[in-house]
Design a protein around this motif. Sequence first.
Motif, PDB file in Angstrom:
ATOM      1  N   TRP A 104       0.843  -1.206   0.000  1.00  0.00           N
ATOM      2  CA  TRP A 104       0.000   0.000   0.000  1.00  0.00           C
ATOM      3  C   TRP A 104       0.871   1.246   0.000  1.00  0.00           C
ATOM      4  O   TRP A 104       0.686   2.147  -0.826  1.00  0.00           O
ATOM      5  CB  TRP A 104      -0.918  -0.008   1.222  1.00  0.00           C
ATOM      6  CG  TRP A 104      -1.601   1.294   1.472  1.00  0.00           C
ATOM      7  CD1 TRP A 104      -2.736   1.756   0.888  1.00  0.00           C
ATOM      8  CD2 TRP A 104      -1.170   2.333   2.360  1.00  0.00           C
ATOM      9  NE1 TRP A 104      -3.046   3.023   1.362  1.00  0.00           N
ATOM     10  CE2 TRP A 104      -2.089   3.394   2.257  1.00  0.00           C
ATOM     11  CE3 TRP A 104      -0.090   2.466   3.238  1.00  0.00           C
ATOM     12  CZ2 TRP A 104      -1.965   4.568   2.991  1.00  0.00           C
ATOM     13  CZ3 TRP A 104       0.042   3.638   3.970  1.00  0.00           C
ATOM     14  CH2 TRP A 104      -0.903   4.673   3.846  1.00  0.00           C
ATOM     15  N   TRP A 105       1.842   1.312   0.924  1.00  0.00           N
ATOM     16  CA  TRP A 105       2.667   2.512   1.025  1.00  0.00           C
ATOM     17  C   TRP A 105       3.511   2.695  -0.232  1.00  0.00           C
ATOM     18  O   TRP A 105       3.608   3.806  -0.769  1.00  0.00           O
ATOM     19  CB  TRP A 105       3.570   2.438   2.265  1.00  0.00           C
ATOM     20  CG  TRP A 105       4.369   3.689   2.447  1.00  0.00           C
ATOM     21  CD1 TRP A 105       4.023   4.802   3.155  1.00  0.00           C
ATOM     22  CD2 TRP A 105       5.651   3.985   1.849  1.00  0.00           C
ATOM     23  NE1 TRP A 105       5.001   5.764   3.050  1.00  0.00           N
ATOM     24  CE2 TRP A 105       6.003   5.292   2.244  1.00  0.00           C
ATOM     25  CE3 TRP A 105       6.517   3.272   1.017  1.00  0.00           C
ATOM     26  CZ2 TRP A 105       7.199   5.895   1.856  1.00  0.00           C
ATOM     27  CZ3 TRP A 105       7.707   3.880   0.608  1.00  0.00           C
ATOM     28  CH2 TRP A 105       8.030   5.181   1.030  1.00  0.00           C
ATOM     29  N   ARG A 108       1.485   3.849  -3.216  1.00  0.00           N
ATOM     30  CA  ARG A 108       1.090   5.253  -3.034  1.00  0.00           C
ATOM     31  C   ARG A 108       2.292   6.177  -3.199  1.00  0.00           C
ATOM     32  O   ARG A 108       2.194   7.243  -3.819  1.00  0.00           O
ATOM     33  CB  ARG A 108       0.455   5.440  -1.655  1.00  0.00           C
ATOM     34  CG  ARG A 108      -0.896   4.753  -1.474  1.00  0.00           C
ATOM     35  CD  ARG A 108      -1.997   5.461  -2.250  1.00  0.00           C
ATOM     36  NE  ARG A 108      -2.045   6.872  -1.969  1.00  0.00           N
ATOM     37  CZ  ARG A 108      -2.630   7.424  -0.900  1.00  0.00           C
ATOM     38  NH1 ARG A 108      -3.250   6.650  -0.014  1.00  0.00           N
ATOM     39  NH2 ARG A 108      -2.624   8.724  -0.714  1.00  0.00           N
ATOM     40  N   PRO A 113      -2.825   6.407  -6.913  1.00  0.00           N
ATOM     41  CA  PRO A 113      -3.660   7.011  -5.872  1.00  0.00           C
ATOM     42  C   PRO A 113      -4.671   6.076  -5.239  1.00  0.00           C
ATOM     43  O   PRO A 113      -5.000   6.213  -4.065  1.00  0.00           O
ATOM     44  CB  PRO A 113      -4.367   8.161  -6.600  1.00  0.00           C
ATOM     45  CG  PRO A 113      -4.428   7.719  -8.027  1.00  0.00           C
ATOM     46  CD  PRO A 113      -3.173   6.919  -8.259  1.00  0.00           C
ATOM     47  N   ASP A 114      -5.209   5.119  -6.007  1.00  0.00           N
ATOM     48  CA  ASP A 114      -6.308   4.285  -5.513  1.00  0.00           C
ATOM     49  C   ASP A 114      -5.767   2.931  -5.084  1.00  0.00           C
ATOM     50  O   ASP A 114      -5.790   1.957  -5.843  1.00  0.00           O
ATOM     51  CB  ASP A 114      -7.377   4.124  -6.594  1.00  0.00           C
ATOM     52  CG  ASP A 114      -8.584   3.322  -6.106  1.00  0.00           C
ATOM     53  OD1 ASP A 114      -8.670   3.051  -4.894  1.00  0.00           O
ATOM     54  OD2 ASP A 114      -9.425   2.957  -6.951  1.00  0.00           O
ATOM     55  N   GLN A 151       5.694  10.480  -3.898  1.00  0.00           N
ATOM     56  CA  GLN A 151       4.378  11.063  -3.604  1.00  0.00           C
ATOM     57  C   GLN A 151       4.013  10.959  -2.128  1.00  0.00           C
ATOM     58  O   GLN A 151       3.034  11.586  -1.698  1.00  0.00           O
ATOM     59  CB  GLN A 151       3.313  10.390  -4.466  1.00  0.00           C
ATOM     60  CG  GLN A 151       3.584  10.464  -5.960  1.00  0.00           C
ATOM     61  CD  GLN A 151       3.810  11.887  -6.440  1.00  0.00           C
ATOM     62  OE1 GLN A 151       2.978  12.772  -6.211  1.00  0.00           O
ATOM     63  NE2 GLN A 151       4.938  12.132  -7.100  1.00  0.00           N
TER      64      GLN A 151
END
Length: 279
Positions: A104-105, A108, A113-114, A151
């Motif tokens: 997840w990290w 991202r 983004p999703d 990001q």
Amino acid sequence: MLIDVAELQARLTGSDAPVVLDVRWVLGDPHGAEHYRAGHIPGAVYVDLETELAGPARPGTGTGRHPLPDLAKFQDDVRRWGVTRRGGVVVYDNTGGLAAARAWWLLRWAGIPDVRILDGGLAAWLAAGHPQATGDAPSRPAGDVVLRPGQLPTLNADQAADLPRTGTLVDARAGERYRGEVEPVDPRAGHIPGAVSLPTAANLDGGRFLATAALRERFAGLRGPVGVYCGSGVTAAHEIAALAIAGIDAALYPGSWSEWSSDPGRPAGTGTGTGSGTS
């Protein structure tokens, strides 16, 4: 940050089905792929944390046990999983998201983004009566995603050392490792001086994330800016997800204690240090 089983099941039968990634990994258990082949969410792609969500560890170079992966290789891997510029991603494991949060990290951080963590993981999927698939990953069209790293914020060792002066540096490892009572993996025991102990496991109740209100209460004593580290930058990502649910942005120190403790010039705190945070 999260998706529940009912929403995932509904999305998988719709036109906007996400790419589902199985990220089963536990320190000391190298058999994640075998666990995947024994049973996984239908359509999920297995992701190897050691080789796909981290670069190669190089002892003696000060990069830690799970450095960030090479961007070109990571983009190739993400495209092979089938991630596109328009589609979403769901990640899961069978340990409350402690491994899946790394995916997840990282996704991202790389500009996708999703990305959601399946709350409760595989156990929740099975408890809801949904089927498993077995065997190897299904073939799927390659994705076309273009990664844009940076990001999400990160810290290097010097920034982690300075952070307690202006904000909060969180140690997400088990309390006994923070206090320096044991160190099963890394060169030295202890913690980064000035860090507070908030073990990642306390983000969970029965394998699911605590409710938003409970997470806000848990982190209420933190003053910003906030940074997080663990042993090698894996479970700290889970802490960052929990902080995000509570409305707190936090930076990851990717090298974490494995990088810090390999440098004999870096000090190590022991005992309760500056405090154990809010639990």
